[in-house]
Design a protein around this motif. Structure first.
Motif, mmCIF file in Angstrom:
data_model
loop_
_atom_site.group_PDB
_atom_site.id
_atom_site.type_symbol
_atom_site.label_atom_id
_atom_site.label_comp_id
_atom_site.label_asym_id
_atom_site.label_seq_id
_atom_site.Cartn_x
_atom_site.Cartn_y
_atom_site.Cartn_z
ATOM 1 N N SER A 84 0.706 -1.166 -0.053
ATOM 2 C CA SER A 84 -0.094 -0.110 -0.049
ATOM 3 C C SER A 84 0.669 1.167 0.238
ATOM 4 N N SER A 85 0.322 2.590 -0.496
ATOM 5 C CA SER A 85 0.945 3.746 -0.330
ATOM 6 C C SER A 85 0.902 4.154 1.063
ATOM 7 N N ARG A 86 1.924 4.837 1.431
ATOM 8 C CA ARG A 86 2.084 5.264 2.930
ATOM 9 C C ARG A 86 0.980 6.284 3.526
ATOM 10 N N THR A 87 0.148 6.767 2.704
ATOM 11 C CA THR A 87 -0.779 7.581 3.342
ATOM 12 C C THR A 87 -2.136 6.832 3.038
ATOM 13 N N ASP A 88 -2.125 5.419 2.706
ATOM 14 C CA ASP A 88 -3.514 4.927 2.864
ATOM 15 C C ASP A 88 -3.740 4.146 4.211
ATOM 16 N N GLU A 89 -4.057 4.692 5.317
ATOM 17 C CA GLU A 89 -3.977 4.037 6.567
ATOM 18 C C GLU A 89 -5.286 3.276 6.667
ATOM 19 N N SER A 90 -6.317 4.038 6.156
ATOM 20 C CA SER A 90 -7.790 3.582 6.156
ATOM 21 C C SER A 90 -7.947 2.418 5.332
ATOM 22 N N THR A 177 -5.158 -4.510 14.742
ATOM 23 C CA THR A 177 -5.536 -3.303 14.495
ATOM 24 C C THR A 177 -6.316 -2.670 15.869
ATOM 25 N N HIS A 178 -6.524 -1.380 15.855
ATOM 26 C CA HIS A 178 -7.326 -0.900 17.329
ATOM 27 C C HIS A 178 -8.708 -1.670 17.317
ATOM 28 N N GLN A 179 -9.570 -1.772 16.070
ATOM 29 C CA GLN A 179 -10.746 -2.522 16.570
ATOM 30 C C GLN A 179 -10.646 -3.874 16.944
ATOM 31 N N PHE A 180 -9.913 -4.535 16.289
ATOM 32 C CA PHE A 180 -9.579 -6.006 16.828
ATOM 33 C C PHE A 180 -9.371 -6.042 18.341
ATOM 34 N N LEU A 181 -8.397 -5.301 18.552
ATOM 35 C CA LEU A 181 -8.215 -5.367 20.177
ATOM 36 C C LEU A 181 -9.136 -4.747 21.000
ATOM 37 N N LEU A 182 -10.141 -4.013 20.530
ATOM 38 C CA LEU A 182 -11.012 -3.302 21.336
ATOM 39 C C LEU A 182 -12.229 -4.464 21.463
ATOM 40 N N THR A 220 1.026 3.510 12.928
ATOM 41 C CA THR A 220 0.465 4.752 13.179
ATOM 42 C C THR A 220 -0.985 4.696 12.136
ATOM 43 N N GLY A 221 -2.040 5.193 12.799
ATOM 44 C CA GLY A 221 -3.270 5.045 12.184
ATOM 45 C C GLY A 221 -3.904 3.652 11.953
ATOM 46 N N VAL A 222 -3.185 2.578 12.798
ATOM 47 C CA VAL A 222 -3.424 1.304 12.263
ATOM 48 C C VAL A 222 -3.681 0.466 13.493
ATOM 49 N N GLY A 223 -2.941 0.293 14.390
ATOM 50 C CA GLY A 223 -2.696 -0.604 15.674
ATOM 51 C C GLY A 223 -1.377 -0.729 16.243
ATOM 52 N N TYR A 224 -1.261 -1.708 16.804
ATOM 53 C CA TYR A 224 0.058 -2.130 17.305
ATOM 54 C C TYR A 224 0.593 -3.442 16.907
#
Length: 230
Positions: A84-90, A177-182, A220-224
């Motif tokens: 992916s491109s570096r700006t495509d976090e979503s 991802t943040h949502q997976f962990l949440l 950044t913008g994705v998770g951990y």
């Protein structure tokens, strides 16, 4: 499984990228096939059954997200690493939630890409079941006894802190991802700020320098990701 009998399908519409990957991964001993679009990729997956797929999200016609969704809906369990491109976090987050195993952003280094590939393949080919004791660097996590140690010193964690660490250990090397962990820890979609607070507290307890974490790294913008260190 050695590199010489691991096959990788590169799905990317840019010839220079395909050539870079063909040459770079070929020099590492991987067998590389190429597809410039979704139609060709679908055919190659059916005929060649690769061990791993490198998938660009910005494909012409059927895009990378739709192709990934089709594969996962069809029950395809081949590891998929997103390009992916570096700006495509979503776009990265969406792909991970659709079932991608990892991602790497363009431009990328070959060493980093190979490391991502190794992690994805290890999770694919490892025996079912997790190791009862996980060890990396000075960090040890006993998943049976629920004991966490740093430099052989037991660390007391809250239940939520331990649940986050356990998930990261179970998927060591992979981004979560943040949502997976949440969802896994709280059971519902909660404000991501809760997660950030607990990760910060966890780092305070297991990292020598919490502001420059050695183990729990931020995507950044994705998770951990739990980074495995020597």
């Amino acid at each position: 499984m050695t590199h010489s009998n691991v096959s990788i399908l590169v799905v990317d519409d840019e010839p220079p990228i395909r050539k870079l990957l063909r040459v770079g991964l070929g020099s590492q001993g991987y067998a590389v096939s190429e597809a410039p679009n979704a139609k060709a990729a679908i055919e190659l997956v059916e005929t060649e059954k690769p061990d791993l797929i490198l998938l660009d999200l910005g494909l012409p016609g059927m895009g990378g997200h739709d192709l990934l969704r089709k594969w996962r809906d069809d029950g395809l369990d081949i590891p998929v690493v997103i390009l992916s491109s570096r700006t495509d976090e979503s776009g990265i987050v969406s792909a991970l939630e659709l079932g991608a195993d990892d991602y790497i952003t363009k431009p990328f280094g070959m060493n980093e890409l190979v490391a991502r590939i190794r992690v994805a393949l290890r999770h694919k080919f490892q025996q079912q079941g997790e190791k009862p004791v996980f060890h990396t660097g000075d960090l040890t996590v006993d998943l049976v006894k629920r004991i966490v140690k740093v430099e052989n010193r037991e660390i007391k964690l809250s239940p939520k802190e331990y649940d986050i660490l356990r998930l990261l250990v179970q998927h060591a090397g992979k981004v979560l991802t943040h949502q997976f962990l949440l969802k896994q820890v709280w059971g519902e979609s909660t404000d991501v700020q809760y997660l950030r607070v607990y990760v910060r507290q966890l780092r305070q307890k297991i990292e020598k320098t919490p502001d420059q974490p050695r183990y729990i790294t931020t995507e950044t913008g994705v998770g951990y990701r739990l980074r495995e260190v020597e």
